[in-house]
Scaffold this motif. Structure first.
Motif, PDB file in Angstrom:
ATOM      1  N   ASP A   1      -0.950 -51.210  20.461  1.00  0.00           N
ATOM      2  CA  ASP A   1      -1.323 -51.173  18.399  1.00  0.00           C
ATOM      3  C   ASP A   1      -1.863 -51.961  18.349  1.00  0.00           C
ATOM      4  N   PRO A   2      -2.929 -52.330  18.326  1.00  0.00           N
ATOM      5  CA  PRO A   2      -2.978 -53.426  17.757  1.00  0.00           C
ATOM      6  C   PRO A   2      -3.252 -54.133  15.949  1.00  0.00           C
ATOM      7  N   ASN A   3      -2.800 -53.341  15.124  1.00  0.00           N
ATOM      8  CA  ASN A   3      -2.305 -53.193  14.172  1.00  0.00           C
ATOM      9  C   ASN A   3      -1.237 -52.589  13.792  1.00  0.00           C
ATOM     10  N   PRO A   4       0.324 -53.020  13.840  1.00  0.00           N
ATOM     11  CA  PRO A   4       1.459 -52.792  13.994  1.00  0.00           C
ATOM     12  C   PRO A   4       1.530 -52.009  12.037  1.00  0.00           C
ATOM     13  N   LEU A   5       0.686 -53.183  11.432  1.00  0.00           N
ATOM     14  CA  LEU A   5       1.499 -52.626  10.336  1.00  0.00           C
ATOM     15  C   LEU A   5       0.260 -51.648   9.354  1.00  0.00           C
ATOM     16  N   SER A   6      -0.110 -50.330  10.311  1.00  0.00           N
ATOM     17  CA  SER A   6      -0.733 -49.495  10.249  1.00  0.00           C
ATOM     18  C   SER A   6       0.134 -48.584   9.874  1.00  0.00           C
ATOM     19  N   GLN A   7      -0.239 -47.273   9.577  1.00  0.00           N
ATOM     20  CA  GLN A   7       0.421 -46.431   9.765  1.00  0.00           C
ATOM     21  C   GLN A   7      -0.006 -45.121  10.902  1.00  0.00           C
ATOM     22  N   LYS A   8      -0.596 -45.710  11.352  1.00  0.00           N
ATOM     23  CA  LYS A   8      -1.663 -45.234  12.594  1.00  0.00           C
ATOM     24  C   LYS A   8      -1.672 -46.454  13.570  1.00  0.00           C
ATOM     25  N   ASN A   9      -1.630 -46.025  15.281  1.00  0.00           N
ATOM     26  CA  ASN A   9      -2.009 -46.612  16.481  1.00  0.00           C
ATOM     27  C   ASN A   9      -3.531 -46.305  16.758  1.00  0.00           C
ATOM     28  N   PHE A  11      -5.698 -47.494  19.081  1.00  0.00           N
ATOM     29  CA  PHE A  11      -5.874 -48.078  19.928  1.00  0.00           C
ATOM     30  C   PHE A  11      -5.314 -46.475  21.112  1.00  0.00           C
ATOM     31  N   LEU A  12      -4.611 -45.884  20.372  1.00  0.00           N
ATOM     32  CA  LEU A  12      -3.779 -44.068  21.021  1.00  0.00           C
ATOM     33  C   LEU A  12      -5.350 -43.646  20.095  1.00  0.00           C
ATOM     34  N   GLU A  13      -5.684 -43.427  19.082  1.00  0.00           N
ATOM     35  CA  GLU A  13      -6.582 -43.028  18.539  1.00  0.00           C
ATOM     36  C   GLU A  13      -7.974 -42.826  20.131  1.00  0.00           C
ATOM     37  N   GLN A  14      -8.246 -44.230  19.532  1.00  0.00           N
ATOM     38  CA  GLN A  14      -9.119 -44.286  20.711  1.00  0.00           C
ATOM     39  C   GLN A  14      -9.605 -43.692  21.834  1.00  0.00           C
TER      40      GLN A  14
END
Length: 134
Positions: A1-9, A11-14
């Motif tokens: 997860d490039p931004n662990p503070l966000s609600q979503k992942n 990289f996974l979505e990409q």
């Protein structure tokens, strides 16, 4: 997860979007993400450049395997890598049902066919990829 503070992942979505695209566009005898083109697309994303062609008839082939593989479709995919290098991937119609297989790549992380010379002579490979680095 490039931004662990966000609600979503992100990289996974990409990756999920790439798998969906691969399944829509590269499916033939197997799911698109399982094909060579799909695997490369999922791993590296959209190529910078794609060149589609047909081998036509090669001159001066002594190898009967190479004579058999004349008039086959192929695709070259070019990527600009993060380290500044350009990488190419050559997908080749090894069968006659349209499933193009990765037969040649210069990157160490992707292995094409160990015996790609069965399909193309080195001279004809150079003809196909010549100018693609320009």
């Amino acid at each position: 997860d490039p931004n662990p503070l966000s609600q979503k992942n992100e990289f996974l979505e990409q990756i999920e979007q790439r798998i969906e695209y691969a399944n829509k566009n590269f499916s033939s005898v197997r799911a698109g993400w399982e094909s060579d083109k799909g695997r490369i697309y999922v791993k590296y994303g959209e190529p910078f450049e794609i060149y589609e062609g047909n081998t036509g008839k090669f001159d001066g082939l002594a190898n009967t395997d190479q004579q058999f593989f004349q008039n086959r479709d192929y695709e070259l995919w070019k990527y600009h890598m993060e380290d500044g290098r350009d990488e190419i991937f050559l997908f080749f119609e090894t069968q006659t049902f349209g499933d193009l297989r990765l037969i040649y790549s210069e990157t160490n992380s992707e292995v094409g066919f160990a015996r790609w010379q069965k399909y193309l002579s080195e001279e004809n490979l150079k003809k196909i990829i010549g100018g693609f680095y320009e």
